[in-house]
Design an enzyme around this catalytic site. Structure first.
Site, PDB file in Angstrom:
ATOM      1  N   GLY A  28      -8.639   5.601   2.292  1.00 47.66           N
ATOM      2  CA  GLY A  28      -8.460   4.547   3.285  1.00 47.66           C
ATOM      3  C   GLY A  28      -7.773   3.293   2.757  1.00 47.66           C
ATOM      4  O   GLY A  28      -7.724   3.038   1.562  1.00 47.66           O
ATOM      5  N   GLN A  88      -5.210   3.739  -6.916  1.00 43.97           N
ATOM      6  CA  GLN A  88      -6.313   4.137  -6.026  1.00 43.97           C
ATOM      7  C   GLN A  88      -6.571   5.618  -6.301  1.00 43.97           C
ATOM      8  O   GLN A  88      -5.762   6.477  -5.933  1.00 43.97           O
ATOM      9  CB  GLN A  88      -5.905   3.917  -4.562  1.00 43.97           C
ATOM     10  CG  GLN A  88      -7.021   4.236  -3.593  1.00 43.97           C
ATOM     11  CD  GLN A  88      -6.543   4.287  -2.148  1.00 43.97           C
ATOM     12  OE1 GLN A  88      -5.343   4.160  -1.849  1.00 43.97           O
ATOM     13  NE2 GLN A  88      -7.477   4.492  -1.238  1.00 43.97           N
ATOM     14  N   HIS A 128      28.232  27.385   2.730  1.00 44.72           N
ATOM     15  CA  HIS A 128      29.194  28.214   3.447  1.00 44.72           C
ATOM     16  C   HIS A 128      28.788  28.439   4.899  1.00 44.72           C
ATOM     17  O   HIS A 128      27.676  28.909   5.163  1.00 44.72           O
ATOM     18  CB  HIS A 128      29.316  29.616   2.811  1.00 44.72           C
ATOM     19  CG  HIS A 128      29.154  29.643   1.335  1.00 44.72           C
ATOM     20  ND1 HIS A 128      30.212  29.522   0.465  1.00 44.72           N
ATOM     21  CD2 HIS A 128      28.054  29.785   0.569  1.00 44.72           C
ATOM     22  CE1 HIS A 128      29.760  29.600  -0.783  1.00 44.72           C
ATOM     23  NE2 HIS A 128      28.454  29.753  -0.747  1.00 44.72           N
ATOM     24  N   LEU A 186       0.852  -1.203   0.000  1.00 47.04           N
ATOM     25  CA  LEU A 186       0.000   0.000   0.000  1.00 47.04           C
ATOM     26  C   LEU A 186       0.882   1.246   0.000  1.00 47.04           C
ATOM     27  O   LEU A 186       1.606   1.508   0.961  1.00 47.04           O
ATOM     28  CB  LEU A 186      -0.905   0.000   1.234  1.00 47.04           C
ATOM     29  CG  LEU A 186      -1.789  -1.235   1.434  1.00 47.04           C
ATOM     30  CD1 LEU A 186      -2.705  -1.040   2.632  1.00 47.04           C
ATOM     31  CD2 LEU A 186      -2.599  -1.556   0.185  1.00 47.04           C
ATOM     32  N   ASN A 237      -1.266  -3.459  16.001  1.00 45.19           N
ATOM     33  CA  ASN A 237      -1.276  -3.799  14.579  1.00 45.19           C
ATOM     34  C   ASN A 237      -0.140  -3.048  13.898  1.00 45.19           C
ATOM     35  O   ASN A 237      -0.064  -1.823  13.947  1.00 45.19           O
ATOM     36  CB  ASN A 237      -2.644  -3.371  14.019  1.00 45.19           C
ATOM     37  CG  ASN A 237      -2.717  -3.490  12.522  1.00 45.19           C
ATOM     38  OD1 ASN A 237      -1.817  -4.022  11.869  1.00 45.19           O
ATOM     39  ND2 ASN A 237      -3.807  -2.981  11.966  1.00 45.19           N
TER      40      ASN A 237
END
Ligand code: TTP
Length: 393
Positions: A83, A78, A308, A6, A160
């Site tokens: 989402g 997508q 510099h 993804l 997760n």
């Protein structure tokens, strides 16, 4: 196994760096962020990659083309970034019954992914200290029985981690309603999957979600740790290069330079004369670091110039940034508290005692500009000579 990666998101928390470059293409130790996922997926036995792109997706497609390490890549687009479940839906016409899905913006020890693949239906997980900020797995007898987003009363500390092996038939569960934040979430798909199949949690070692600029610095720090010294570019005999330093072919390190590794100096870059590069630093392709400049623990994207009398610490400089002579960056507060910065319009703590600035592509500073810790400048912003910049521009 097929792996869906993804990589279509807006990366809005990573602005200004993602104003022009999609998050998957931001560099981590000299490679696009998403390449770390592709490499791990191929090493774990992926035989086809389905790369879901969207925001600035052409840049991803152009870079990787149609294969990675001899494994074919198919691109799914997508069109609306609404989402992770909708990202998987975009890929669904290409995937078979059993497949893996991995977020393209996480880093971890690559071997962990092989373990995840071997486990059958599984969810990559990681132990977290503040479970109320994550999607937390409820695990009973070694099987995931639920996922709760940002729980007030967490069932554990296993979060997760954004990598999954889906069982056969999982595509049937894609039709989820919008979540409270208005997105179609993969976690809602997973909640349905775990009701139907036994899903095992597998910990991803060294996991880091790269969503905000300081996490990009952290990912670079981690990935540069394994750097092996190699000097293929032109290095002056009067330069001192200590530890794991890579000077790529076509890069130049001039006299009087001191580099303390890990540091990666990419092709076309020049460093010196008389510059000091230390900490985990990447001097990107065609970037330059000139006389009496100190760069510490920073990432310079391609074409950035600090030519510099400057100090840059714990910062990310976008493509073709040009710092005027004498520009200095503060990276520490007097009270020693973690530096705060702006993410999506809100002031947040980076959790880092040392954090400098984030400059979008093409920023130009006037001579003797002072940039305060945590400042972000959007792409193309300028500062006047002698400016003391304490607010974002
Ligand atoms: P997020 O980090 O939740 O979203 P993002 O990458 O767009 O970043 P931000 O929240 O800062 O805007 O996404 C997790 C993973 O899922 C990441 O690899 C991008 C991917 N993704 C998509 O492919 N499509 C989407 O619509 C979204 C929201 C994310």
């Amino acid at each position: 196994m097929q792996t869906v990666v993804l990589a279509a998101g807006m990366g809005s928390r990573m602005r200004p760096l993602t104003e022009t470059t999609p998050k998957p293409m931001l560099p981590v130790a000299g490679q696009p962020l998403v390449e770390h996922t592709l490499r791990a997926a191929v090493a774990a036995g992926t035989d086809e990659i389905v790369l879901v792109v969207g925001y600035e997706g052409d840049a991803v497609h152009e870079h990787f083309g149609d294969s990675y390490a001899d494994v074919p890549i198919r691109y799914a687009v997508q069109s609306e970034q609404n989402g992770t479940a909708s990202a998987l839906r975009a890929a669904s016409e290409y995937v078979d019954d059993r497949f893996a899905v991995v977020n393209g913006d996480i880093v971890y020890e690559p071997e962990s992914l092989a373990e995840l693949f071997r486990a059958g239906p599984s969810i990559g997980s990681t132990r977290v200290e503040e479970p109320s900020n994550y999607g937390i797995l409820d695990v009973e007898d070694g099987t995931v029985t639920g996922i709760v987003e940002k729980p007030d009363d967490p069932p554990g500390t296993l979060a997760n981690a954004g990598a999954y092996v889906f069982p056969r038939g999982a595509l049937e569960y894609l039709d989820v309603p919008k979540s409270e934040r208005g997105e179609y979430e993969l976690t809602d798909v997973l909640s349905r999957v775990i009701r139907e199949a036994d899903v095992t949690p597998v910990e991803l070692e060294g996991w880091l979600d790269v969503g905000r600029p300081w996490e990009l610095l952290e990912a670079n720090e981690r990935r540069l740790r394994g750097l092996e010294r190699s000097l293929s570019g032109e290095v002056s005999p009067d330069a001192t290069l200590e530890g794991p330093v890579v000077v790529e072919e076509g890069a130049t390190v001039r006299a009087g330079v001191v580099v303390e590794g890990p540091a990666l100096i990419r092709s076309g870059a020049t460093v010196g004369p008389n510059a000091y590069v230390r900490g985990a630093t990447v001097v990107g392709k065609d970037a330059s670091v000139g006389h009496a400049v100190e760069i510490k623990n920073s990432v310079l994207l391609p074409g950035a110039r600090v030519n510099h009398l400057s100090y840059v610490g714990d910062s990310v400089l976008g493509r073709d940034v040009n710092l005027g002579a004498g520009t200095t960056v503060a990276n520490l507060r007097h009270d020693g508290e973690p530096v705060r910065t702006t993410v999506k319009g809100e002031r947040v703590s980076t959790g880092r005692r040392k954090f400098g600035v984030v400059l979008g592509d093409g920023v130009k500073t006037g001579i003797n500009t002072s940039l305060n810790a945590g400042v972000t400048l959007s792409s193309g912003a300028t500062t006047e000579p002698g400016a003391v910049v304490t607010r974002d521009r």
